[in-house]
Design an enzyme around this catalytic site. Structure first.
Site, PDB file in Angstrom:
ATOM      1  N   ARG A 120     -32.860 -52.929 -30.105  1.00  0.00           N
ATOM      2  CA  ARG A 120     -33.665 -54.043 -30.090  1.00  0.00           C
ATOM      3  C   ARG A 120     -34.059 -54.466 -31.618  1.00  0.00           C
ATOM      4  O   ARG A 120     -33.998 -55.729 -32.041  1.00  0.00           O
ATOM      5  CB  ARG A 120     -35.021 -53.811 -29.416  1.00  0.00           C
ATOM      6  CG  ARG A 120     -36.027 -54.799 -29.399  1.00  0.00           C
ATOM      7  CD  ARG A 120     -37.184 -54.205 -28.496  1.00  0.00           C
ATOM      8  NE  ARG A 120     -38.374 -54.936 -28.547  1.00  0.00           N
ATOM      9  CZ  ARG A 120     -39.449 -54.897 -29.131  1.00  0.00           C
ATOM     10  NH1 ARG A 120     -39.322 -53.845 -30.148  1.00  0.00           N
ATOM     11  NH2 ARG A 120     -40.365 -55.573 -29.124  1.00  0.00           N
ATOM     12  N   VAL A 174     -32.541 -53.616 -34.358  1.00  0.00           N
ATOM     13  CA  VAL A 174     -31.488 -54.060 -35.247  1.00  0.00           C
ATOM     14  C   VAL A 174     -31.170 -55.602 -34.717  1.00  0.00           C
ATOM     15  O   VAL A 174     -31.075 -56.379 -35.699  1.00  0.00           O
ATOM     16  CB  VAL A 174     -30.164 -53.118 -35.062  1.00  0.00           C
ATOM     17  CG1 VAL A 174     -28.798 -54.171 -35.443  1.00  0.00           C
ATOM     18  CG2 VAL A 174     -30.278 -51.806 -35.583  1.00  0.00           C
ATOM     19  N   ASP A 213     -30.670 -33.444 -29.660  1.00  0.00           N
ATOM     20  CA  ASP A 213     -30.278 -32.216 -30.179  1.00  0.00           C
ATOM     21  C   ASP A 213     -31.328 -31.999 -31.695  1.00  0.00           C
ATOM     22  O   ASP A 213     -31.578 -30.767 -32.167  1.00  0.00           O
ATOM     23  CB  ASP A 213     -29.019 -31.881 -30.474  1.00  0.00           C
ATOM     24  CG  ASP A 213     -28.274 -31.487 -29.140  1.00  0.00           C
ATOM     25  OD1 ASP A 213     -29.069 -31.493 -28.036  1.00  0.00           O
ATOM     26  OD2 ASP A 213     -27.146 -31.407 -28.960  1.00  0.00           O
ATOM     27  N   GLY A 273     -45.682 -22.681 -24.463  1.00  0.00           N
ATOM     28  CA  GLY A 273     -46.044 -21.204 -24.474  1.00  0.00           C
ATOM     29  C   GLY A 273     -45.181 -20.126 -23.903  1.00  0.00           C
ATOM     30  O   GLY A 273     -45.551 -19.392 -23.201  1.00  0.00           O
ATOM     31  N   LYS A 330     -49.131  -8.484 -18.422  1.00  0.00           N
ATOM     32  CA  LYS A 330     -48.764 -10.206 -18.383  1.00  0.00           C
ATOM     33  C   LYS A 330     -47.894  -9.751 -16.793  1.00  0.00           C
ATOM     34  O   LYS A 330     -47.041  -9.238 -16.805  1.00  0.00           O
ATOM     35  CB  LYS A 330     -47.846 -10.182 -19.424  1.00  0.00           C
ATOM     36  CG  LYS A 330     -48.147 -10.845 -20.638  1.00  0.00           C
ATOM     37  CD  LYS A 330     -47.060 -11.598 -21.338  1.00  0.00           C
ATOM     38  CE  LYS A 330     -47.625 -11.954 -22.748  1.00  0.00           C
ATOM     39  NZ  LYS A 330     -46.410 -12.606 -23.640  1.00  0.00           N
ATOM     40  N   ARG A 376     -36.561 -16.129 -11.452  1.00  0.00           N
ATOM     41  CA  ARG A 376     -36.058 -17.531 -10.858  1.00  0.00           C
ATOM     42  C   ARG A 376     -35.420 -18.451 -12.246  1.00  0.00           C
ATOM     43  O   ARG A 376     -36.194 -18.031 -13.321  1.00  0.00           O
ATOM     44  CB  ARG A 376     -36.948 -18.314 -10.447  1.00  0.00           C
ATOM     45  CG  ARG A 376     -37.795 -17.697  -9.301  1.00  0.00           C
ATOM     46  CD  ARG A 376     -37.057 -17.830  -7.910  1.00  0.00           C
ATOM     47  NE  ARG A 376     -37.640 -17.497  -6.977  1.00  0.00           N
ATOM     48  CZ  ARG A 376     -37.917 -16.392  -6.517  1.00  0.00           C
ATOM     49  NH1 ARG A 376     -37.295 -15.376  -7.228  1.00  0.00           N
ATOM     50  NH2 ARG A 376     -38.655 -15.984  -5.603  1.00  0.00           N
ATOM     51  N   HIS A 422     -29.739 -32.817 -17.686  1.00  0.00           N
ATOM     52  CA  HIS A 422     -29.791 -34.233 -18.194  1.00  0.00           C
ATOM     53  C   HIS A 422     -31.211 -34.905 -17.989  1.00  0.00           C
ATOM     54  O   HIS A 422     -31.311 -35.920 -18.531  1.00  0.00           O
ATOM     55  CB  HIS A 422     -28.687 -34.895 -17.531  1.00  0.00           C
ATOM     56  CG  HIS A 422     -27.419 -34.555 -18.089  1.00  0.00           C
ATOM     57  ND1 HIS A 422     -26.661 -33.384 -17.583  1.00  0.00           N
ATOM     58  CD2 HIS A 422     -26.770 -35.113 -19.022  1.00  0.00           C
ATOM     59  CE1 HIS A 422     -25.670 -33.333 -18.416  1.00  0.00           C
ATOM     60  NE2 HIS A 422     -25.565 -34.239 -19.192  1.00  0.00           N
ATOM     61  N   ARG A 480     -32.130 -35.919 -21.175  1.00  0.00           N
ATOM     62  CA  ARG A 480     -31.595 -37.017 -21.799  1.00  0.00           C
ATOM     63  C   ARG A 480     -32.338 -38.464 -21.497  1.00  0.00           C
ATOM     64  O   ARG A 480     -32.103 -39.183 -22.289  1.00  0.00           O
ATOM     65  CB  ARG A 480     -30.258 -36.926 -21.740  1.00  0.00           C
ATOM     66  CG  ARG A 480     -29.396 -36.045 -22.350  1.00  0.00           C
ATOM     67  CD  ARG A 480     -28.434 -36.530 -23.445  1.00  0.00           C
ATOM     68  NE  ARG A 480     -27.469 -37.236 -23.007  1.00  0.00           N
ATOM     69  CZ  ARG A 480     -26.440 -36.662 -22.581  1.00  0.00           C
ATOM     70  NH1 ARG A 480     -26.061 -35.342 -22.851  1.00  0.00           N
ATOM     71  NH2 ARG A 480     -25.215 -37.524 -22.060  1.00  0.00           N
TER      72      ARG A 480
END
Ligand code: F6P
Length: 319
Positions: A21, A23, A127, A185, A213, A243, A249, A252
């Site tokens: 948008r 550009v 990344d 965390g 913990k 688990r 994705h 992304r």
């Protein structure tokens, strides 16, 4: 320069649309016609060219993905295809190209530049592993997505006294893992850049359990080890309830954060202006809060280093 082409390439990243948008609109204001190239470098070969006007990019600022579509084009590594792309652009009166993408995409930028075609890149990959820029478009949103997921996972980990292994993206780099790990965390963070031993991880878990913990979160970058493999390895040493969550994705996609929208808007503007000023063979990025031009050769040839101080901080915070 009267006509420039614009493409998105490699993995999609939230904020790519905001850059498109920017550009298109800045180009329009500056009197430059912007030709959108569909499907990344592939579109340069098939002449998938579409003139874009300001209204064509309405309503995309807040959308993830890329309206120009994208591809990881192996064929573009061949020199004959690079010459063909230049020929196709010249035939259409296109005299500059803007490439929105990460490392692989900017390698295409470099090959066209080396053949004499004016190119400017816009740093974009979730990344964040492009040298010369502190941030790439999409990283902030991806990390926030991962943090949100970790926060939710923690609820279950805490309620059931579980050890969760959360796999985040990052084939060659641990930028997402380190940020999402610290801000989420995590007790242990594994990145491709730093060696680790499963025995030491298990020792840490046992030691921490003695300190009461009762739940545990391990964040691993996919490039360090896959979560399922790590789970199997851990079970060789200790019998604990684990688990696995592979975020994949979802990192992304989604609506870009404020940071990514701002970054994309600023980088888009700088890319158009750079071409108009006669700059070529550069990538637009951000360094110490200033928009900078990085020689594309440096951007793709150098390896961006992980901030090891952050890794140390992560260890301290998980005491
Ligand atoms: O380059 C971004 C990225 O999401 C990496 O983190 C990941 O390893 C890769 O793309 C996955 O690519 P694909 O969607 O093509 O499998």
């Amino acid at each position: 320069m009267k006509r420039i082409a614009l493409l998105t390439s490699g993995g999609d990243a939230p904020g790519m649309n905001a850059a498109v948008r920017s550009v298109v609109r800045v180009g329009y204001v500056k009197g430059v016609e912007v030709v959108g190239v569909y499907h990344g470098y592939q579109g340069l070969l098939t002449k998938d060219f579409h003139i874009m006007l300001p209204r064509d990019v309405s309503g995309i600022l807040e959308r993830g993905g890329t309206i120009l579509k994208t591809s990881r084009d192996i064929a573009f590594k061949e020199e004959k295809n690079q010459w063909k792309a230049i020929e196709n652009m010249k035939e259409e009166g296109i005299d500059g190209l803007i490439v929105i993408g990460g490392n692989g995409s900017q390698t295409g930028n470099l090959s066209l530049f080396k053949k004499g075609f004016p190119t400017i890149g816009i740093a974009s990959t979730i990344d964040n592993d492009l040298w010369g820029t502190d941030y790439t478009i999409g990283f902030d949103t991806a990390v926030n997505t991962a943090i949100n997921a970790i926060d939710k996972i923690r609820d279950t980990a805490e309620s059931h006294n579980l050890t969760f292994i959360v796999e985040v993206m990052g084939r060659n780099a641990g930028f997402i893992a380190i940020d999402a790990g610290i801000a989420g965390g995590a007790d242990i963070i594994l990145v491709p850049e730093i060696k680790f031993s499963v025995e030491k991880i298990v020792d840490n878990i046992k030691r921490d359990m003695e300190k009461r913990k009762l739940h545990y979160i391990i964040v691993c970058a996919e490039g360090a080890i896959h979560a399922r493999d790590l789970e199997k390895e851990i079970h060789k040493y200790v019998d604990i309830d684990t688990r696995v969550a592979v975020l994949g994705h979802i990192q992304r996609g989604g609506s870009p954060s404020r940071f990514d929208r701002m970054l994309a808007s600023e980088l888009g503007e700088r890319a158009v202006n750079a071409l108009l000023e006669g700059e070529k063979g550069k990538v637009v990025g951000i360094k110490h809060n200033r928009i900078v031009l990085i020689p594309v050769q440096d951007a793709v040839m150098n390896k961006k280093q992980l901030n090891t101080k952050l890794y140390k901080l992560a260890e301290e915070l998980s005491v």
